[in-house]
Structure formats: C-alpha cells, structure tokens
Design an enzyme around this catalytic site. Structure first.
Site, PDB file in Angstrom:
ATOM      1  N   GLU A 279      -2.045  14.081 -18.024  1.00 33.51           N
ATOM      2  CA  GLU A 279      -0.773  14.725 -18.428  1.00 33.51           C
ATOM      3  C   GLU A 279       0.418  13.636 -18.447  1.00 33.51           C
ATOM      4  O   GLU A 279       0.393  13.369 -17.173  1.00 33.51           O
ATOM      5  CB  GLU A 279      -0.548  15.875 -17.473  1.00 33.51           C
TER       6      GLU A 279
ATOM      7  N   GLU B 192       9.924  23.339 -19.920  1.00 34.54           N
ATOM      8  CA  GLU B 192       9.047  24.006 -19.022  1.00 34.54           C
ATOM      9  C   GLU B 192       9.879  24.494 -17.745  1.00 34.54           C
ATOM     10  O   GLU B 192      10.901  24.178 -17.464  1.00 34.54           O
ATOM     11  CB  GLU B 192       8.287  23.027 -18.283  1.00 34.54           C
TER      12      GLU B 192
END
Ligand code: CA
Ligand code: CA
Length: 315
Positions: free
Chosen positions: A79, A158
């Site tokens: 990620e 996020e």
C-alpha cells in the site's frame, strides 16, 4: 478492504467491522464525501496504476490524510501514499524539484485489497499536492525497495480515527472510483455535489438499484447495466452482500458477469428497484447459467459463464 481477493475461500479472514465497499465509474472525474464519526477510504483515479503524471485539486476538512496520491500493488502486496510519513527510513530522492524520503512501515493483519493481510506500507514523505510524477516515484522506490504488479491508483481522502467532515476531490483524466467504509457513515457522491445518497452510491440519480450477490471465489466482477450502459462495476465477496447504485437512466436492467475463469461463478439472490424486490430465479432471460449442457437458460440465481441476467425495465 475486501475485494479482488484471489485467496481460496477457506483462507479468507473476514473483517468483522467491514461496512461497505464499492467501485465503479464516476465519469465526472470528481467526488465529494461527507462523513460522520467515520473510518473510510475514498478515491478517484484508475483501476490499474502506472507511472503517470497525476494532477488533482480539492481539499478535506476533517480527514486524517489527503487528498493525495495513493495505491496498491501485488507480488509483494504493498500500500503506498505520496505525502505521508511513518516507518523505517529507506533513503531520500528528488521528484519534480521536491525532496522525498521513503519510509516503509510493516502492517500486521490489517485491511487490504486482498482481505486482512500483513504487508508493507510505502510512505513517501514530502510534497502531497502539485503534479505528482509517479514514474519518478516508482523508479526511486525500485532502487530503495521494490515495485510489484500494479493494482489501483487513486487520489484519495481517508479517515482512520472516527472523524467528521467533508472532502471534495477532482482528478484530471480519471473516472474510476473506490469507496470503502468501515465505521460511522461516509456518503459518497459522484461529481462533487448533489444530494447525499447511500454509502457506496455512485450515481446520484433518482432511481435506486440494489443487487444482492456473491461469488464462489471472491474475485468475480459484475456490471450493473441500464439500457446496455454500465452504471456500476463491483467486485464480489464470497458472502452475500448488497451493492447499491442510483441512476436517472431508463431502460432494461441487467447484471453482467464478465470475468469468468476456473472456479468463478456468480450467485444473484435478487435486485431491488426503488425498494421493490425482483428475484433472480423468477427471471426468464439468463445467458450465463449453465443448463442442459450449455451456457444460457432461465429461472436461476446463477451465472456460471460470462453472461447477462435480465431483470426487466426501470420505472
Ligand atoms: Ca432469490
Ligand atoms: Ca464459472
């Protein structure tokens, strides 16, 4: 995040907190998300990453991170964030006149694009905004670590700590979105405005369509199509879930299974159109069920082959 999983069914570790996931097309190239006490990851970009130059605009009030460039690759599963710190210092480099340092943080049993996994998180500490040259970053990361097979690449906002606020993001040349919620509420709207819809609602139109489906393998993908046009694309999990989109389009509603492979079958329980249920096993048009020795038949919840299950017309 639980999608795109190619792990055998008995190895999948369900994420008990998972509230919802959707991905698909958002042709406006922008989104807004309004969130309340939420954990979420929402981005717009490309389903497959590359060394592209990424330009974006937008802001977030209340996010833990972003908007910024974010993505995943596999083999090994990684990620990545551009403009975030955290982890072990692997070295510094320069892209587009800005200094970056690559930090690598080992994540243990965390949500990923392939379910709960342990994986490295690449954090490029430096400028988050401006044009981001991913070719430059990937070259530096190859020198300081490795770069695997590209999965998605988006400009993302996020929250991981139950935050409340809103974000607006617009990305040049992008129309694929991903929206994952894992607590609280995070309402996604394609196109950066309009009336709040359901979480995972990519259309923003007046007609709501929910598809209840699963795959046998967890990597099956389906399109929801209206009058032959795809309005949403979803990757299924191995348990029955509701996938919701909305639209202003009219015409025949069908669900298309398009990535059949060994071990992949799709089961559709029903769809709901503005709350009215239409059972898959009551539909006569099904080109994907395997019946009487070939693909195509009727009155079945199954799409064993690539094909279409027709559910009649929109209101
Ligand atoms: Ca059914
Ligand atoms: Ca099959």
């Amino acid at each position: 995040m639980v999608f795109g999983c190619e792990t055998p069914e008995d190895q999948i570790v369900p994420n008990a907190r998972l509230k919802g996931y959707s991905s698909g097309s958002c042709t406006a190239g922008s989104f807004s998300v309004n969130f309340n006490n939420a954990v979420f990851v929402t981005g717009i970009g490309w389903s497959t990453g590359s060394g592209r130059q990424i330009s974006f605009s937008g802001s977030c009030n209340g996010c833990d991170w972003g908007p910024g460039v974010y993505g995943w690759w596999r083999n090994p599963l990684v990620e990545y964030y551009v403009g975030k710190s955290g982890g072990a210092n692997r070295g510094s480099y320069n892209c587009n006149g800005s200094n970056y340092t690559l930090y690598v943080d080992r994540r243990i049993n965390q949500p990923s694009i392939d379910g709960t996994q342990s994986f490295d998180q690449y954090n490029a500490s430096g400028a988050r905004t401006g044009t981001i040259d991913m070719n430059c970053h990937f070259n530096a990361w190859r020198n300081l670590g490795s770069v695997g097979n590209q999965a998605y690449q988006v400009v993302m906002a996020e929250a991981w700590s139950n935050r409340t606020g809103s974000a607006n993001v617009s990305v040049s040349g992008a129309n694929w979105y991903t929206h994952w919620t894992d607590g609280g509420s995070a309402t996604f709207n394609c196109g950066g405005g309009g009336n709040p819809g359901n979480p995972g609602n990519p259309g923003g139109g007046s007609k709501s369509i929910t598809v209840r489906a699963r795959g046998t393998n967890g990597s099956e993908q389906i399109n929801l199509r209206i009058d032959g046009n795809t309005i949403a694309t979803w990757t299924l999990s191995t348990s029955m879930r509701d996938y919701t989109a909305s639209t202003n389009s009219s015409g025949g509603i069908n669900v298309q299974f398009f990535n059949d492979a060994n071990g992949r079958d799709v089961q559709i329980d029903y769809i709901q159109v503005n709350g009215q249920t239409r059972q898959a096993e009551q539909q006569s048009y099904n080109t994907g069920v395997y019946q009487n020795g070939s693909c195509g038949g009727s009155n079945s919840e199954w799409l064993h082959c690539n094909g279409i299950l027709g559910f009649g017309n929109t209101p």
